[in-house]
Design an enzyme around this catalytic site. Structure first.
Site, short mmCIF file in Angstrom:
data_model
loop_
_atom_site.label_atom_id
_atom_site.label_comp_id
_atom_site.label_asym_id
_atom_site.label_seq_id
_atom_site.Cartn_x
_atom_site.Cartn_y
_atom_site.Cartn_z
N ASN A 99 0.84 -1.21 0.00
CA ASN A 99 0.00 0.00 0.00
C ASN A 99 0.88 1.26 0.00
O ASN A 99 0.68 2.17 0.82
CB ASN A 99 -0.95 -0.01 1.19
CG ASN A 99 -2.05 1.04 1.08
OD1 ASN A 99 -2.25 1.63 0.01
ND2 ASN A 99 -2.76 1.28 2.17
N ASP A 146 -2.14 -10.02 -4.52
CA ASP A 146 -3.38 -9.55 -3.93
C ASP A 146 -4.48 -9.82 -4.95
O ASP A 146 -4.62 -9.10 -5.92
CB ASP A 146 -3.27 -8.06 -3.61
CG ASP A 146 -4.57 -7.47 -3.07
OD1 ASP A 146 -5.56 -8.23 -2.95
OD2 ASP A 146 -4.60 -6.26 -2.79
N ASN A 186 -7.67 -9.78 -4.32
CA ASN A 186 -8.89 -9.02 -3.99
C ASN A 186 -10.13 -9.90 -4.01
O ASN A 186 -11.22 -9.45 -4.35
CB ASN A 186 -9.05 -7.82 -4.93
CG ASN A 186 -8.46 -6.54 -4.34
OD1 ASN A 186 -8.73 -6.22 -3.19
ND2 ASN A 186 -7.66 -5.84 -5.11
N HIS A 235 -2.32 -4.57 4.66
CA HIS A 235 -2.14 -6.00 4.40
C HIS A 235 -0.98 -6.50 5.26
O HIS A 235 -0.24 -5.72 5.86
CB HIS A 235 -1.78 -6.24 2.93
CG HIS A 235 -2.86 -5.92 1.97
ND1 HIS A 235 -3.55 -6.87 1.24
CD2 HIS A 235 -3.36 -4.71 1.56
CE1 HIS A 235 -4.42 -6.28 0.43
NE2 HIS A 235 -4.33 -4.97 0.63
#
Length: 254
Positions: free
Chosen positions: A9, A148, A150, A245
């Site tokens: 991030n 990731d 999602n 995360h």
């Protein structure tokens, strides 16, 4: 080979929170980063190089958005950025490192939480990525597909499956896709060794979610069935606090 996947991030923000010291302590062989939110020239490459890593970045064209990277102690035979799709490549969604034994992929799947348009983009990505991987498997049968995604795969992978049943990331069509993707020849390394609930890789910044472990498992290290016998350990490391995360990964005997 100890392979980690970490949506940071923002790699600059994560570095300011102690990421480099953490990597030095953990000493992963390969780290797949998602959501760099930086151009290569904005990254302090020296800090990573001093740890003995070769560095490979694939940033989005839009500054401060998306982007991928893989750092590796072993120099790969080849590096491939993108999947041949104009939009997904502009967003820096996929990078792949090829080694003698196989390939490690870092993928950052689109989020659909901002509305119908991006959910549509997400579903298009899922379809395209599925075909890309199926074709790649014919050339390189030994794959580790980190990232990731999602998507929470099963009810065990989300803290509140009932209330989130119609939320992007846990939609039936997304979970069906992940079912099909895994069944096409992959092992979810973490679930292969860890059947227990309450293991998550992402927590909202809202409502003290992380402290209360109200999370989602949306980060994976999937390995080709051909590599399943090589799995020694699979891990989620929730005590890393450089992002919303945490790192996930797999150790393979190669």
């Amino acid at each position: 080979m100890r392979i980690a996947s970490y949506n940071v991030n923002g790699i600059r923000a994560a570095s300011n929170k102690g990421l480099i010291d953490y990597l030095k302590e953990e000493n992963f062989d390969v780290v797949c980063f998602q959501e760099l939110k930086a151009m290569p020239e904005q990254i302090d490459e020296g800090a990573f190089s001093e740890l003995g890593y070769h560095l490979y970045w694939y940033s989005a064209e839009k500054k401060g958005y998306s982007g991928e990277g893989i750092i590796s102690k072993e120099e790969p035979d080849a590096v491939h950025c993108g999947v041949g799709h104009e939009l997904f490549d502009a967003e820096g969604r996929v990078i792949r490192l090829d080694y003698e034994w196989g390939s490690v992929i870092s993928a950052y799947f689109p989020s659909g939480t901002t509305g119908d348009i991006r959910q549509s983009v997400k579903m298009e990505f899922l379809e395209y990525f599925f075909d890309y991987i199926q074709e790649l498997k014919q050339e390189i049968p030994h794959l580790v597909v980190c990232g990731d995604y999602n998507i929470c795969h099963q009810a065990i992978d989300i803290h509140d499956p009932i209330r989130n049943a119609k939320v992007s990331g846990f939609l039936p069509e997304e979970r069906t896709w992940l079912d099909a993707f895994i069944n096409s020849g992959f092992t979810d390394s973490f679930r292969h060794l860890n059947p227990d609930p309450h293991h998550y890789s992402w927590w909202s910044y809202r409502a003290n979610a992380r402290a209360n472990n109200k999370g989602w498992r949306i980060d994976y290290a999937l390995v080709s069935h051909s590599l399943t016998p090589n799995i020694q350990r699979a891990f989620i490391l929730p005590n890393a606090y450089h992002s919303d995360h945490c790192p996930v990964g797999v150790s393979l005997a190669l």
